[in-house]
Design an enzyme around this catalytic site. Structure first.
Site, mmCIF file in Angstrom:
data_model
loop_
_atom_site.group_PDB
_atom_site.id
_atom_site.type_symbol
_atom_site.label_atom_id
_atom_site.label_comp_id
_atom_site.label_asym_id
_atom_site.label_seq_id
_atom_site.Cartn_x
_atom_site.Cartn_y
_atom_site.Cartn_z
ATOM 1 N N SER A 155 0.865 -1.185 0.000
ATOM 2 C CA SER A 155 0.000 0.000 0.000
ATOM 3 C C SER A 155 0.893 1.224 0.000
ATOM 4 C CB SER A 155 -0.876 0.039 1.261
ATOM 5 O OG SER A 155 -1.777 -1.032 1.274
ATOM 6 N N ASN A 170 0.429 4.890 0.815
ATOM 7 C CA ASN A 170 -0.421 5.961 1.367
ATOM 8 C C ASN A 170 0.038 6.211 2.799
ATOM 9 O OD1 ASN A 170 -1.940 3.125 1.531
ATOM 10 N ND2 ASN A 170 -2.381 4.265 3.407
ATOM 11 N N THR A 189 -7.243 -5.614 8.755
ATOM 12 C CA THR A 189 -8.394 -6.219 9.425
ATOM 13 C C THR A 189 -8.263 -6.181 10.942
ATOM 14 O OG1 THR A 189 -8.487 -7.675 7.515
ATOM 15 C CG2 THR A 189 -9.829 -8.297 9.360
ATOM 16 N N HIS A 220 1.392 -10.888 4.549
ATOM 17 C CA HIS A 220 2.195 -10.998 5.772
ATOM 18 C C HIS A 220 3.629 -11.388 5.416
ATOM 19 C CE1 HIS A 220 -1.747 -12.121 8.137
ATOM 20 N NE2 HIS A 220 -1.686 -10.827 7.822
HETATM 21 C C1 LIG Z 1 -6.598 -5.767 3.751
HETATM 22 C C2 LIG Z 1 -5.509 -6.051 4.748
HETATM 23 C C3 LIG Z 1 -5.799 -6.804 5.890
HETATM 24 C C4 LIG Z 1 -4.795 -7.063 6.822
HETATM 25 N N1 LIG Z 1 -5.127 -7.694 7.979
HETATM 26 C C5 LIG Z 1 -4.194 -7.900 8.930
HETATM 27 C C6 LIG Z 1 -4.552 -8.453 10.185
HETATM 28 O O1 LIG Z 1 -5.721 -8.721 10.466
HETATM 29 N N2 LIG Z 1 -3.561 -8.655 11.100
HETATM 30 C C7 LIG Z 1 -2.267 -8.357 10.835
HETATM 31 O O2 LIG Z 1 -1.416 -8.598 11.691
HETATM 32 N N3 LIG Z 1 -1.908 -7.779 9.656
HETATM 33 C C8 LIG Z 1 -2.835 -7.544 8.712
HETATM 34 N N4 LIG Z 1 -2.497 -6.934 7.536
HETATM 35 C C9 LIG Z 1 -1.078 -6.566 7.329
HETATM 36 C C10 LIG Z 1 -0.736 -5.283 8.085
HETATM 37 O O3 LIG Z 1 -1.485 -4.218 7.584
HETATM 38 C C11 LIG Z 1 0.756 -5.033 7.964
HETATM 39 O O4 LIG Z 1 1.398 -6.100 8.651
HETATM 40 C C12 LIG Z 1 1.213 -3.723 8.575
HETATM 41 O O5 LIG Z 1 0.547 -2.631 8.017
HETATM 42 C C13 LIG Z 1 2.725 -3.549 8.360
HETATM 43 O O6 LIG Z 1 3.110 -2.320 8.912
HETATM 44 P P1 LIG Z 1 4.398 -1.536 8.405
HETATM 45 O O7 LIG Z 1 4.394 -0.230 9.118
HETATM 46 O O8 LIG Z 1 5.592 -2.401 8.551
HETATM 47 O O9 LIG Z 1 4.207 -1.353 6.840
HETATM 48 P P2 LIG Z 1 3.034 -0.579 5.963
HETATM 49 O O10 LIG Z 1 1.849 -0.495 6.829
HETATM 50 O O11 LIG Z 1 2.959 -1.323 4.738
HETATM 51 O O12 LIG Z 1 3.661 0.852 5.771
HETATM 52 C C14 LIG Z 1 4.815 1.060 4.992
HETATM 53 C C15 LIG Z 1 4.791 2.478 4.445
HETATM 54 O O13 LIG Z 1 6.070 2.788 3.893
HETATM 55 C C16 LIG Z 1 5.880 3.676 2.789
HETATM 56 N N5 LIG Z 1 7.081 3.619 1.936
HETATM 57 C C17 LIG Z 1 7.559 2.579 1.229
HETATM 58 N N6 LIG Z 1 8.728 2.912 0.624
HETATM 59 C C18 LIG Z 1 8.989 4.198 0.942
HETATM 60 C C19 LIG Z 1 10.062 5.104 0.640
HETATM 61 N N7 LIG Z 1 11.126 4.724 -0.088
HETATM 62 N N8 LIG Z 1 9.988 6.367 1.121
HETATM 63 C C20 LIG Z 1 8.932 6.772 1.889
HETATM 64 N N9 LIG Z 1 7.903 5.939 2.218
HETATM 65 C C21 LIG Z 1 7.941 4.661 1.763
HETATM 66 C C22 LIG Z 1 4.615 3.153 2.121
HETATM 67 O O14 LIG Z 1 3.985 4.170 1.358
HETATM 68 C C23 LIG Z 1 3.783 2.718 3.331
HETATM 69 O O15 LIG Z 1 2.900 3.742 3.734
HETATM 70 C C24 LIG Z 1 -3.465 -6.614 6.590
HETATM 71 C C25 LIG Z 1 -3.188 -5.849 5.458
HETATM 72 C C26 LIG Z 1 -4.200 -5.552 4.558
HETATM 73 C C27 LIG Z 1 -3.889 -4.687 3.360
#
Ligand SMILES: Cc1cc2nc3c(=O)[nH]c(=O)nc-3n(C[C@H](O)[C@H](O)[C@H](O)COP(=O)(O)OP(=O)(O)OC[C@H]3O[C@@H](n4cnc5c(N)ncnc54)[C@H](O)[C@@H]3O)c2cc1C
Length: 506
Positions: free
Chosen positions: A114, A116, A125, A442
């Site tokens: 994603s 955003n 979820t 995941h």
């Molecule tokens: C529909 C859906 C349902 C889910 N359900 C579950 C659930 O029930 N339980 C669960 O444990 N997990 C679930 N997940 C997964 C969960 O959302 C992720 O594990 C979690 O969001 C990961 O967090 P994060 O901060 O590591 O990465 P992300 O939330 O993916 O955030 C990473 C961010 O980095 C930004 N980025 C990337 N590259 C760059 C760059 N070079 N410079 C600047 N910004 C950058 C991206 O734009 C993004 O906003 C689900 C995901 C989805 C889409």
């Protein structure tokens, strides 16, 4: 102390909150490549009451795929053939590439992300189970990890009491308990799924990164010590010897490029793009992008036995979001090496729309996962010549099931079938459906932590990149173990643990 955090998902948000609260002299700049979706940074879109508003925000999160996706049944998705991969991404996410031949060859055709503010955390979820024996990281003391889980649950507002107790829910839980409780350890019996959500009056407020950010999520930023820049990509980290000194940023709308300095840098840009940024910066430890693993999910829909429901006299229950509850069949390496989730359709990641009226038939969805065999060969790698839609090194994924994986999938499906027999009759046939690789979203292992710098890991147990004193990574990619349960709670807990370590530098 100037801190740069790249990525505004749940993990970047956890770093920001702990570092902001923990020291009054910290000044935090957070950047995200994606657009802001609303006035609260990282709002979970499930909280938007307007379907049109939600759909517009999802489309804004879909990077190069700025169109509404078709609504497909689980059968239609599972039957996706090469050349039809446009059917695999879920709203609010986009596949790693629009090149369908490449996706077909990768072995992980549904790999997605994603783009955003809030990352996937604006779309998730919210299932937040704690990992069980065998999933937990052996080189982090259990008591330390438990303390980090406690804090992660507080920041994410995790509760098992999100849905009201209903006769249907009780019937489901009892039926599952009858099958599985005898083999589960005392502390991990059938339970309601812990969810990142709080109940206010009649309303459920689903947690997103905004919940974790707390006061920092407010419009215009609540503090002069915290700034979030959307549509700002980090193109490269600058390094000198064992220090990360700053970053090259670019504001997409204006194409303005500029450098910023920092004392501490945290890269929390998801499991595929954190290694991408390290690669682009010339930081290329042997394990970077390797040991990639994803949950191998089998899905089934079950029409509950009428007597299971009607004997309890309940059929009038109907929730606004079409969910009666979510139940967890916990993982335990020795006695139950599968994570099971039992839920109503709307909270399932795949639409179950088969033309029937689920609420009339009391259909529940079950999703099961075993653990993937971890292999160096399973990887996301990066090109030095080709670019992706953001102008970053193009990704290539190489991913395969081993014989052990296939055996684990079969065993999970058999275990899942026991749940089906206890609950009702299968809707789509006797066999649970294996969803295409990458569907779980995941992705783990790609920036994995390790006990020592022996080439098999990217960072230490505090998420500090080997060879650097002030460069940290976060996200599901740091999880080094083979897991079956949803990973976000663990990633947030590991980020909190790392942030507390960083506070020791002040
Ligand atoms: C529909 C859906 C349902 C889910 N359900 C579950 C659930 O029930 N339980 C669960 O444990 N997990 C679930 N997940 C997964 C969960 O959302 C992720 O594990 C979690 O969001 C990961 O967090 P994060 O901060 O590591 O990465 P992300 O939330 O993916 O955030 C990473 C961010 O980095 C930004 N980025 C990337 N590259 C760059 C760059 N070079 N410079 C600047 N910004 C950058 C991206 O734009 C993004 O906003 C689900 C995901 C989805 C889409």
């Amino acid at each position: 102390m100037k801190i740069l955090i790249i990525g505004s998902g749940p993990v970047g948000a956890a770093f920001a909150r702990v570092l902001w609260e923990g020291n009054q002299s910290s000044r935090i700049l957070m950047v995200d490549a994606g657009p802001s979706l609303g006035s609260r940074a990282g709002l979970n879109l499930k909280n938007l009451s307007s379907a049109a508003e939600r759909s517009a925000a999802q489309i804004r999160s879909q990077g190069p795929a700025r169109w509404p996706y078709p609504s497909l049944s689980i059968h239609e998705r599972a039957a996706t053939k090469p050349g039809q991969f446009g059917r695999l991404a879920r709203p609010g996410t986009h596949l790693v590439t629009l090149d369908e031949e490449e996706l077909a060859a990768s072995g992980m055709p549904a790999a997605a992300m994603s783009t955003n503010v809030g990352g996937m955390g604006a779309h998730w979820t919210c299932a937040c189970p704690r990992p069980g024996a065998g999933e937990r990281i052996s080189f982090i003391p259990g008591s330390e990890m438990d303390a980090a889980f406690d804090e992660a649950e507080r920041l994410l507002s995790v509760s098992s009491e999100v849905f009201p107790a209903t006769p249907e829910g009780e019937a489901i839980q009892n039926a599952l308990a009858g099958v599985f409780n005898a083999r589960l350890p005392a502390a991990r019996k059938i339970r309601r799924m812990p969810l990142a959500c709080r109940v206010e009056g009649e309303e459920r407020i689903w947690s997103g990164p905004d919940t974790i950010l707390g006061p920092l999520a407010a419009e215009a930023g609540a503090s002069e010590r915290f700034e979030l820049r959307s549509e700002t990509i980090c193109r490269r980290l600058m390094t000198r010897n064992d220090r990360a000194t700053g970053a090259l940023l670019e504001h997409f709308p204006t194409h303005e490029k500029y450098e910023t300095e920092a004392d501490i840098i945290v890269v929390a840009a998801d499991s595929l793009r954190t290694p991408q940024l390290l690669w682009a910066s010339g930081i290329r430890p042997r394990a970077l992008g390797h040991y990639l693993n994803d949950h191998m999910w089998t899905f089934a829909a079950v029409s509950l036995y009428p007597e299971l429901v009607s004997s309890r006299g309940a059929s009038a229950y109907r929730s606004a979001d079409n969910t009666i509850g979510i139940f967890q069949v916990p993982f335990d390496a020795s006695s139950h090496p599968f994570h099971g989730q039992v839920m109503h359709m709307d909270v399932s990641p795949l639409s179950m729309d088969d033309g029937s009226a689920p609420e009339a038939r009391h259909v529940v969805g079950t999703g099961w996962s075993g653990t993937k065999e971890l292999r160096y060969e399973d990887c996301v790698c990066f090109s030095d010549s080709r670019m992706d839609f953001m102008g970053m090194p193009a990704m290539g994924i190489q991913y395969q099931f081993t014989a052990a994986d296939r055996a684990s999938i079969e065993a999970a499906a058999r275990d899942q079938a026991e749940a089906t027999v206890a609950l009702g009759t299968p809707v789509f046939g006797e066999r649970p459906i294996l969803v295409p690789c990458g569907t779980s979203l995941h992705y783990q292992g790609s920036i994995r932590m390790g006990e020592r710098d022996d080439g098999d890991s990217v960072c230490d147990s505090r998420s500090r990149v080997w060879g650097f004193g002030n460069l940290f990574v976060g996200g599901n990619g740091v999880i080094p173990t083979a897991t079956a349960c949803n990973p976000t709670l663990t990633s947030v807990a590991l980020a909190i643990r790392s942030a507390h370590h960083i506070l020791g530098f002040f």
